[in-house]
Design an enzyme around this catalytic site. Structure first.
Site, PDB file in Angstrom:
ATOM      1  N   HIS A 142       0.841  -1.205   0.000  1.00 49.63           N
ATOM      2  CA  HIS A 142       0.000   0.000   0.000  1.00 49.63           C
ATOM      3  C   HIS A 142       0.868   1.243   0.000  1.00 49.63           C
ATOM      4  CE1 HIS A 142      -3.291   2.715   1.410  1.00 49.63           C
ATOM      5  NE2 HIS A 142      -4.034   1.841   0.781  1.00 49.63           N
ATOM      6  N   ILE A 151       1.926   4.516   1.684  1.00 44.49           N
ATOM      7  CA  ILE A 151       0.976   5.347   2.436  1.00 44.49           C
ATOM      8  C   ILE A 151       0.258   4.463   3.458  1.00 44.49           C
ATOM      9  CG2 ILE A 151      -1.138   6.737   2.287  1.00 44.49           C
ATOM     10  CD1 ILE A 151      -0.269   7.530  -0.539  1.00 44.49           C
ATOM     11  N   GLY A 194      -5.943   4.576   5.571  1.00 43.63           N
ATOM     12  CA  GLY A 194      -6.798   5.375   6.442  1.00 43.63           C
ATOM     13  C   GLY A 194      -7.493   4.552   7.510  1.00 43.63           C
ATOM     14  N   VAL A 195      -7.895   3.336   7.159  1.00 47.71           N
ATOM     15  CA  VAL A 195      -8.571   2.497   8.154  1.00 47.71           C
ATOM     16  C   VAL A 195      -7.638   2.155   9.311  1.00 47.71           C
ATOM     17  CG1 VAL A 195     -10.263   1.554   6.549  1.00 47.71           C
ATOM     18  CG2 VAL A 195      -8.104   0.368   6.869  1.00 47.71           C
ATOM     19  N   GLU A 226      -8.043   2.746  13.242  1.00 45.67           N
ATOM     20  CA  GLU A 226      -7.760   1.692  14.218  1.00 45.67           C
ATOM     21  C   GLU A 226      -6.811   2.196  15.302  1.00 45.67           C
ATOM     22  OE1 GLU A 226      -7.529  -1.863  16.363  1.00 45.67           O
ATOM     23  OE2 GLU A 226      -9.026  -1.220  14.895  1.00 45.67           O
TER      24      GLU A 226
END
Length: 161
Positions: free
Chosen positions: A65, A71, A74-75, A79
């Site tokens: 990723h 990067i 976002g999840v 978390e």
């Protein structure tokens, strides 16, 4: 001579500093590669917390990723904020050693504002919006050197393991 109200002295006594990785490991069930809180910088029990995640290129998610432009997903920022909220809830609701876990129920109003790349310290700030014995609502903000990367509201429940 200034007067100190009982609310001021209660707030001062509720401030917690020096929450290191050993204490985080005792509070949270998460372990590598999913433990996303490295240190708690400050906490006002019953109100808010400021923690830090050191984002390094060695994180497993950077392999895919994205190749050529790593990067942090976002999840995973959310978390990390949720884990920070769990530490706040454990301290604020006196859950340490109780065997209770803090589970996500909902994520609301998530906004991703800037990419998180390796080599940064991700500041994680979380506070209570609503606090009950079994369900809590939080606001959360992730940032790098004051620049917001993610903000969100989420709800979590306190449950048996």
């Amino acid at each position: 001579m200034s007067e100190t109200t009982s609310a001021d002295s209660t707030a001062a006594s509720a401030a917690v500093l020096g929450y290191d990785i050993r204490k985080i490991l005792s509070a949270l069930p998460h372990r590598y590669p999913l433990l996303l809180v490295d240190r708690v910088k400050a906490m006002v029990v019953g109100e808010s917390i400021h923690a830090v995640k050191a984002v390094t290129f060695n994180e497993q998610f950077f392999q895919g990723h994205f190749p050529g432009r790593p990067i942090m997903p976002g999840v995973l920022q959310i978390e990390a904020l949720a884990q920070t909220a769990a530490i706040l809830a454990i301290e604020s609701l006196d859950l340490a050693g109780s065997g209770k876990l803090v589970y996500f129920m909902s994520i609301d109003e998530a906004k991703f504002r800037a990419p998180v790349e390796p080599g940064v310290l991700l500041d994680l700030e979380v506070g209570f919006i609503q606090k009950r014995s079994r369900v809590c609502k939080f606001w959360g903000k992730a940032s790098i050197e004051g620049k917001v990367t993610c903000d969100v509201q989420f709800t979590a429940m306190i449950a048996d393991a």
